[in-house]
Design an enzyme around this catalytic site. Structure first.
Site, PDB file in Angstrom:
ATOM      1  N   GLU A 268      -7.763   5.981  11.010  1.00 25.81           N
ATOM      2  CA  GLU A 268      -7.999   6.644  12.301  1.00 25.81           C
ATOM      3  C   GLU A 268      -7.071   7.847  12.485  1.00 25.81           C
ATOM      4  OE1 GLU A 268      -8.005   3.412  11.766  1.00 25.81           O
ATOM      5  OE2 GLU A 268      -9.326   2.363  13.165  1.00 25.81           O
TER       6      GLU A 268
ATOM      7  N   LYS B 202     -12.724   3.730   2.309  1.00 28.76           N
ATOM      8  CA  LYS B 202     -11.615   3.195   1.507  1.00 28.76           C
ATOM      9  C   LYS B 202     -12.161   1.994   0.726  1.00 28.76           C
ATOM     10  CE  LYS B 202      -6.775   1.784   2.324  1.00 28.76           C
ATOM     11  NZ  LYS B 202      -5.821   1.374   3.384  1.00 28.76           N
TER      12      LYS B 202
ATOM     13  N   GLU C  15       0.822  -1.224   0.000  1.00 27.33           N
ATOM     14  CA  GLU C  15       0.000   0.000   0.000  1.00 27.33           C
ATOM     15  C   GLU C  15       0.849   1.265   0.000  1.00 27.33           C
ATOM     16  OE1 GLU C  15      -2.514  -1.311   3.558  1.00 27.33           O
ATOM     17  OE2 GLU C  15      -4.003  -0.475   2.175  1.00 27.33           O
TER      18      GLU C  15
ATOM     19  N   TYR D  81     -16.984  25.714   2.221  1.00 31.20           N
ATOM     20  CA  TYR D  81     -16.752  24.274   1.984  1.00 31.20           C
ATOM     21  C   TYR D  81     -15.663  24.046   0.945  1.00 31.20           C
ATOM     22  CZ  TYR D  81     -20.525  25.418  -1.339  1.00 31.20           C
ATOM     23  OH  TYR D  81     -21.308  26.022  -2.270  1.00 31.20           O
TER      24      TYR D  81
END
Ligand SMILES: Nc1nc2c(c(=O)[nH]1)N=C([C@H](O)[C@@H](O)CO)CN2
Length: 118
Positions: free
Chosen positions: A73, A98, A21, A53
């Site tokens: 996290e 994901k 990854e 935004y």
């Protein structure tokens, strides 16, 4: 309380625990809700008094692509701290998906809600 939100903001970046990854970018999708009072912006029709935004989106993209982390996290906590510090919101909810992580699932991810310290 009012909300400004961002739905399904797409960012390609290096993220993940495993060695494979760390070489190929993966897609993340961000859903973000920010509590704020929209009345000052509505009364004046002035973007300077709004929780922008577009600016939040730019900041999320910049941070997410700047320095790789392993866990969703970690990224969620970093982004919550940035948004609460740099923008006029008292509470933020961030959901990071994901979709390629678990082939048998439509998507996986984390969601956190954090408040500005008084
Ligand atoms: N709670 C989490 N679980 C997992 C994470 C994560 O960031 N938070 N990450 C991985 C791997 O990087 C995964 O995406 C590779 O398939 C596994 N579990």
């Amino acid at each position: 309380m009012d909300k400004v939100f961002i739905s399904q903001l797409h960012v390609d970046t290096i993220i993940g625990v495993y060695d494979f990854e760390k070489e190929t970018k993966q897609s993340l999708y961000f859903d973000i809700e920010m509590l704020c009072d929209i009345k000052p912006a509505a009364k004046t029709d002035d973007i300077a008094l709004a929780l922008d935004y577009a600016k939040v989106s730019e900041r999320v993209i910049a941070h997410t692509t700047a320095k790789p982390v392993e866990l969703l996290e970690t990224l969620a906590e970093q982004l919550a701290a940035i948004i609460l510090t740099e923008f006029t919101t008292t509470q933020v909810t961030i959901r990071i998906s994901k979709p390629a992580a678990v082939t048998q699932a439509n998507t996986v991810g984390v969601e956190i809600t954090r408040r500005k310290a008084c």
